[in-house]
Every structure is written in C-alpha cells, then in structure tokens.
Design an enzyme around this catalytic site. Structure first.
Site, PDB file in Angstrom:
ATOM      1  N   ARG A  12     -16.516 -44.096 -11.787  1.00 24.97           N
ATOM      2  CA  ARG A  12     -16.242 -42.743 -12.305  1.00 24.97           C
ATOM      3  C   ARG A  12     -15.030 -42.749 -13.149  1.00 24.97           C
ATOM      4  O   ARG A  12     -15.133 -42.574 -14.354  1.00 24.97           O
ATOM      5  CB  ARG A  12     -16.007 -41.845 -11.273  1.00 24.97           C
ATOM      6  CG  ARG A  12     -16.134 -40.324 -11.564  1.00 24.97           C
ATOM      7  CD  ARG A  12     -14.847 -39.710 -12.050  1.00 24.97           C
ATOM      8  NE  ARG A  12     -13.611 -39.607 -11.164  1.00 24.97           N
ATOM      9  CZ  ARG A  12     -12.553 -39.487 -11.512  1.00 24.97           C
ATOM     10  NH1 ARG A  12     -12.312 -39.139 -13.020  1.00 24.97           N
ATOM     11  NH2 ARG A  12     -11.374 -39.514 -10.892  1.00 24.97           N
ATOM     12  N   ASP A  13     -13.856 -42.821 -12.697  1.00 23.66           N
ATOM     13  CA  ASP A  13     -12.506 -42.607 -13.508  1.00 23.66           C
ATOM     14  C   ASP A  13     -12.702 -43.768 -14.594  1.00 23.66           C
ATOM     15  O   ASP A  13     -12.200 -43.677 -15.755  1.00 23.66           O
ATOM     16  CB  ASP A  13     -11.401 -42.945 -12.794  1.00 23.66           C
ATOM     17  CG  ASP A  13     -10.127 -42.141 -13.246  1.00 23.66           C
ATOM     18  OD1 ASP A  13     -10.196 -41.802 -14.420  1.00 23.66           O
ATOM     19  OD2 ASP A  13      -9.161 -41.836 -12.570  1.00 23.66           O
ATOM     20  N   HIS A 204      -3.574 -41.426  -6.042  1.00 24.40           N
ATOM     21  CA  HIS A 204      -4.331 -41.698  -7.189  1.00 24.40           C
ATOM     22  C   HIS A 204      -3.330 -41.893  -8.311  1.00 24.40           C
ATOM     23  O   HIS A 204      -2.895 -40.986  -8.916  1.00 24.40           O
ATOM     24  CB  HIS A 204      -5.344 -40.787  -7.491  1.00 24.40           C
ATOM     25  CG  HIS A 204      -6.428 -40.816  -8.701  1.00 24.40           C
ATOM     26  ND1 HIS A 204      -7.693 -41.250  -8.607  1.00 24.40           N
ATOM     27  CD2 HIS A 204      -6.163 -40.850 -10.083  1.00 24.40           C
ATOM     28  CE1 HIS A 204      -8.061 -41.483  -9.657  1.00 24.40           C
ATOM     29  NE2 HIS A 204      -7.165 -41.177 -10.630  1.00 24.40           N
ATOM     30  N   HIS A 206      -2.311 -43.910 -12.155  1.00 22.18           N
ATOM     31  CA  HIS A 206      -2.518 -44.503 -13.237  1.00 22.18           C
ATOM     32  C   HIS A 206      -1.502 -45.256 -13.710  1.00 22.18           C
ATOM     33  O   HIS A 206      -0.188 -44.851 -13.514  1.00 22.18           O
ATOM     34  CB  HIS A 206      -2.961 -43.585 -14.475  1.00 22.18           C
ATOM     35  CG  HIS A 206      -4.150 -43.046 -14.156  1.00 22.18           C
ATOM     36  ND1 HIS A 206      -5.505 -43.318 -14.936  1.00 22.18           N
ATOM     37  CD2 HIS A 206      -4.900 -42.022 -13.456  1.00 22.18           C
ATOM     38  CE1 HIS A 206      -6.594 -42.776 -14.612  1.00 22.18           C
ATOM     39  NE2 HIS A 206      -6.178 -42.090 -13.657  1.00 22.18           N
ATOM     40  N   CYS A 237      -8.729 -40.126 -18.040  1.00 27.51           N
ATOM     41  CA  CYS A 237      -9.059 -38.764 -18.216  1.00 27.51           C
ATOM     42  C   CYS A 237      -9.319 -38.593 -19.629  1.00 27.51           C
ATOM     43  O   CYS A 237      -8.357 -38.352 -20.387  1.00 27.51           O
ATOM     44  CB  CYS A 237      -8.235 -37.548 -17.426  1.00 27.51           C
ATOM     45  SG  CYS A 237      -8.898 -35.930 -17.895  1.00 27.51           S
ATOM     46  N   ASN A 246      -6.080 -46.705 -14.598  1.00 29.27           N
ATOM     47  CA  ASN A 246      -5.858 -46.769 -13.199  1.00 29.27           C
ATOM     48  C   ASN A 246      -5.221 -47.894 -12.852  1.00 29.27           C
ATOM     49  O   ASN A 246      -5.256 -48.775 -13.313  1.00 29.27           O
ATOM     50  CB  ASN A 246      -7.094 -46.535 -12.150  1.00 29.27           C
ATOM     51  CG  ASN A 246      -7.752 -45.146 -12.409  1.00 29.27           C
ATOM     52  OD1 ASN A 246      -8.521 -45.209 -13.389  1.00 29.27           O
ATOM     53  ND2 ASN A 246      -7.700 -44.232 -11.485  1.00 29.27           N
TER      54      ASN A 246
HETATM   55  N1  COA Z   1     -23.360 -30.350 -14.287  1.00 28.66           N
HETATM   56  C1  COA Z   1     -24.214 -30.323 -15.407  1.00 28.66           C
HETATM   57  N2  COA Z   1     -24.121 -29.411 -16.350  1.00 28.66           N
HETATM   58  C2  COA Z   1     -23.089 -28.568 -16.156  1.00 28.66           C
HETATM   59  C3  COA Z   1     -22.286 -28.197 -15.168  1.00 28.66           C
HETATM   60  C4  COA Z   1     -22.460 -29.373 -13.991  1.00 28.66           C
HETATM   61  N3  COA Z   1     -21.652 -29.565 -13.079  1.00 28.66           N
HETATM   62  N4  COA Z   1     -21.491 -27.349 -15.251  1.00 28.66           N
HETATM   63  C5  COA Z   1     -21.993 -26.719 -16.391  1.00 28.66           C
HETATM   64  N5  COA Z   1     -22.910 -27.337 -16.973  1.00 28.66           N
HETATM   65  C6  COA Z   1     -23.588 -27.095 -18.341  1.00 28.66           C
HETATM   66  C7  COA Z   1     -24.199 -25.739 -18.341  1.00 28.66           C
HETATM   67  O1  COA Z   1     -25.531 -25.779 -17.655  1.00 28.66           O
HETATM   68  C8  COA Z   1     -24.302 -25.142 -19.556  1.00 28.66           C
HETATM   69  O2  COA Z   1     -25.283 -25.930 -20.358  1.00 28.66           O
HETATM   70  P1  COA Z   1     -25.885 -25.225 -21.683  1.00 28.66           P
HETATM   71  O3  COA Z   1     -24.851 -25.536 -22.659  1.00 28.66           O
HETATM   72  O4  COA Z   1     -26.949 -26.323 -22.149  1.00 28.66           O
HETATM   73  O5  COA Z   1     -26.392 -24.042 -21.363  1.00 28.66           O
HETATM   74  C9  COA Z   1     -22.772 -25.970 -20.231  1.00 28.66           C
HETATM   75  O6  COA Z   1     -22.621 -26.991 -19.265  1.00 28.66           O
HETATM   76  C10 COA Z   1     -21.614 -24.869 -20.099  1.00 28.66           C
HETATM   77  O7  COA Z   1     -21.504 -24.427 -18.989  1.00 28.66           O
HETATM   78  P2  COA Z   1     -20.074 -23.551 -18.575  1.00 28.66           P
HETATM   79  O8  COA Z   1     -20.247 -23.216 -17.222  1.00 28.66           O
HETATM   80  O9  COA Z   1     -19.814 -22.489 -19.621  1.00 28.66           O
HETATM   81  O10 COA Z   1     -19.135 -24.871 -18.643  1.00 28.66           O
HETATM   82  P3  COA Z   1     -17.722 -24.943 -19.488  1.00 28.66           P
HETATM   83  O11 COA Z   1     -18.229 -25.230 -20.963  1.00 28.66           O
HETATM   84  O12 COA Z   1     -16.946 -24.105 -19.227  1.00 28.66           O
HETATM   85  O13 COA Z   1     -17.422 -26.512 -18.978  1.00 28.66           O
HETATM   86  C11 COA Z   1     -17.283 -28.158 -17.232  1.00 28.66           C
HETATM   87  C12 COA Z   1     -16.992 -26.383 -17.762  1.00 28.66           C
HETATM   88  C13 COA Z   1     -16.613 -28.090 -15.672  1.00 28.66           C
HETATM   89  C14 COA Z   1     -18.798 -28.087 -16.828  1.00 28.66           C
HETATM   90  C15 COA Z   1     -16.843 -29.047 -18.163  1.00 28.66           C
HETATM   91  O14 COA Z   1     -15.692 -28.724 -18.707  1.00 28.66           O
HETATM   92  C16 COA Z   1     -16.814 -30.194 -17.612  1.00 28.66           C
HETATM   93  O15 COA Z   1     -17.878 -30.811 -17.098  1.00 28.66           O
HETATM   94  N6  COA Z   1     -15.700 -30.834 -17.256  1.00 28.66           N
HETATM   95  C17 COA Z   1     -15.681 -32.389 -16.815  1.00 28.66           C
HETATM   96  C18 COA Z   1     -14.171 -32.804 -16.920  1.00 28.66           C
HETATM   97  C19 COA Z   1     -14.235 -34.079 -16.279  1.00 28.66           C
HETATM   98  O16 COA Z   1     -15.007 -34.875 -15.861  1.00 28.66           O
HETATM   99  N7  COA Z   1     -12.941 -34.586 -16.658  1.00 28.66           N
HETATM  100  C20 COA Z   1     -12.604 -36.050 -15.882  1.00 28.66           C
HETATM  101  C21 COA Z   1     -12.330 -36.223 -14.666  1.00 28.66           C
HETATM  102  S1  COA Z   1     -10.832 -35.307 -14.115  1.00 28.66           S
HETATM  103 ZN    ZN Z   2      -7.714 -40.642 -12.711  1.00 31.11          ZN
END
Ligand code: COA
Ligand code: ZN
Length: 302
Positions: A12-13, A204, A206, A237, A246
């Site tokens: 993942r990370d 956790h 880094h 991240c 990490n």
């Molecule tokens: N899995 C899959 N798709 C997702 C989802 C999830 N958990 N959450 C939202 N989506 C999709 C929605 O269906 C939408 O799709 P579309 O554009 O095709 O309609 C799109 O993502 C936007 O949805 P929304 O709820 O408005 O999300 P957002 O744009 O506000 O983004 C997150 C929020 C959380 C989904 C996004 O910022 C994210 O995935 N962040 C991950 C951060 C990460 O992994 N960081 C590293 C680890 S700490």
């Molecule tokens: Zn981390």
C-alpha cells in the site's frame, strides 16, 4: 522479554507512490511470500479513488486473490464510506481509517475537513456492524506537517479519543512526512499509551530525514510494540510535499535482532524479497541499507 510486531506496508504505502504500476500478479506473488515471513500484519492495498491513486486500482483483485495465512491480519487503508463498503465486500480482515491531524493535509489527501472525515467514520462504524472486520484508526501527520509545522499533542489526543468513542479497535500514530524526532516520539507515545491503556498502538514512521529507526528505539523505550515498515524502505504519501519512504522492514528487523529484541520475522526471507525490488519497480535506488551492506553477522573472507 519485549516482543515487537512488524507490520508490512509495501503493497500500500510502498506501491502507491511508485512511478510504475506494479502488475497485479506480481503484487499477489509478493504478498503471498511476505505472508510466510513471520509478520503480524500486511497492509495489502487501499480502497481509494483510482483517479487519486492509480497504482492501487486493483484493490478488489488483490484482496480476493491473495492466499490468506490465518496467523496474520490483512489490512486495507480506507478514506471514506465508499472505500469501506468496497473493503467489506472483498472481505478484508481489518480496515485502516485514515484522517490527518493537519487540516491542510486532510484536504489534500482526502478532500475533506476533519469533521467530514469523522462523520464518514461514524457511518463506516455502522456499516461494519455484524461483520468480523476490525477497525484501526490512523492519525496521519501526528508529529508535524510542512504547512502547519508542529501539530499539538492535544489535537492528536482529541482525535484518538474520538476514534475510541466510535468503537475503533486500535490506533496508529503516523509520521507521514518524517518530521518526528526521538524526544518528541518518547513524549507523545508515553502520553498516548497512558490515554489508551490496553488498546493496541502502532507507530508508522517515514525515514524522510534519517530519524526513522531512532524513533523506533525511542518508541520502544516508551512502551510501544507495533511498527509499520516497508520492504526496501520505499513508500510515501503522494499528497504530501517531499514525502519519502517508510522505515525499511529488513533494516528494522535487523536492528531489533542485533538488539536481541524478538520479532518472529525471518530476516533472510525478507532480504531475499527485497533483493527483487529493483527489477519489480524498474529502478535501482532502493533505500534499504542491509541489502547493500549485508548483515552485521555476515562474515567475509579475511
Ligand atoms: N473508491 C473508488 N472510487 C471512489 C471512492 C473510493 N473509495 N471514493 C470516491 N470515489 C470516486 C467517486 O465515485 C467519484 O467518481 P467519478 O468521478 O467517476 O464520479 C470520484 O471518486 C469523486 O468522488 P468524491 O466523493 O467527490 O471524492 P473526492 O474527489 O472528494 O475525493 C477521495 C475523495 C477520498 C475519494 C480521494 O481524495 C482519494 O481517493 N484519496 C486517497 C488518498 C490516498 O490514498 N492517500 C494516500 C494514503 S494516506
Ligand atoms: Zn505512510
């Protein structure tokens, strides 16, 4: 004697920030081999938006295809209700809910205010009812963030209280951008251990500024027994400026072995897996050090 749990996060990370997508079957092969190394947990993927983190777009396939070793816990990182529902459907063992103590980082990372994140977590705790899935609550940037600078310990402790009041099973303090120092770690870990009692606490770290393993020693001195680490020391991240790897799993296990602290992890197996990373990732600059230098106990011809 202290037993230290080692929790692997490379799938993942580690992979989330790599330039190249690691093929799904290669990820599965690596996770299956990591499952035979004596680790306590493996964070195998995240159920996030594939637009935000394209490298982990194969989360369902990973969780449903890996061989589950019943002796360890398979974890997925979750940012929102949608992610939790996907993880529940894929029958993960544990979900790791992540929110950042830094409001700026929380916005960049999951596009939410802290309040919005917490409201989502409340809903997730409802969805999880009736399943055997455990919930870990992570407080990212617990030790500082490049925008706000220092994060107050009261803020971190407040979020931990909020998590526990929701019924989460365990807590992680994450140093997302490698800002923690050993004195700070010892102080906060002592406080938090007192606060949460028997609830399991993970650290956790880094190694962004070279303080990672020093922070582990400080945390152990304060009573911590669980650490996340990434094979080869890769990771970071994508939504935090200057993020790097990490702490390196094999370097951590090697250090603890030299300190005669028990982990149950088979170091030679980890080293073998780590040696495959340059080919897997298509790059030579893997941070891990023991793979390059050899173990302290390796004897060379005189
Ligand atoms: N899995 C899959 N798709 C997702 C989802 C999830 N958990 N959450 C939202 N989506 C999709 C929605 O269906 C939408 O799709 P579309 O554009 O095709 O309609 C799109 O993502 C936007 O949805 P929304 O709820 O408005 O999300 P957002 O744009 O506000 O983004 C997150 C929020 C959380 C989904 C996004 O910022 C994210 O995935 N962040 C991950 C951060 C990460 O992994 N960081 C590293 C680890 S700490
Ligand atoms: Zn981390």
């Amino acid at each position: 004697m202290t037993f230290i749990h080692i929790q692997e996060v490379i799938p993942r990370d580690g992979f989330q920030i790599e330039k190249n997508f690691v093929p799904t079957d290669e990820k599965i092969k690596l996770i299956d081999r990591l499952s035979e190394c004596g680790l306590s947990k493996i964070e195998v993927t995240s159920f996030v938006s594939p637009k935000a983190v394209p490298n982990l777009r194969d989360a369902e396939e990973i969780v449903t295809s890996i061989k589950r070793n019943p002796n360890l816990t398979y974890v997925a990182l979750i940012p929102n209700v949608r992610g939790a529902d996907r993880a529940i459907a894929a029958k993960i063992d544990e979900i790791n809910l992540v929110m950042s103590a830094s409001a700026t980082h929380n916005r960049k990372n999951v596009n939410r205010t802290n309040e919005e994140s917490l409201n989502g977590f409340k809903e997730i705790m409802e969805h999880i009812k009736g399943t055997n899935i455990k919930v870990n609550g992570s407080v990212a940037t617990s030790f500082g963030f490049p925008f706000e600078g220092e994060i107050s310990e009261d803020t971190v402790q407040h979020y931990i209280d909020t998590y526990l009041a929701m019924g989460m099973d365990s807590i992680t303090l994450a140093d997302t951008t490698g800002m923690a120092n050993p004195v700070q770690v010892k102080r906060l870990v002592k406080k938090v251990m007192k606060q949460i009692g028997e609830v399991p606490l993970t650290l956790h770290f880094h190694n962004t500024r070279g303080m990672g393993l020093a922070n582990v020693v400080a945390a152990i001195e304060a009573g911590a027994t669980r650490f996340d680490a990434s094979l080869g020391g890769i990771g970071g991240c994508p939504f935090a400026p200057g993020a790097t790897g990490n702490i390196c799993t094999e370097d951590l296990v090697h250090m603890l072995m030299e300190m005669e602290i028990e982990t149950a992890v088979e170091l030679d197996k980890l080293i073998d897996l780590s040696k495959g990373l340059p080919e897997l990732l298509g790059r030579e600059d893997i941070p891990g050090q023991v793979v390059k230098a050899g173990k302290v106990t390796d004897l060379h011809p005189a």
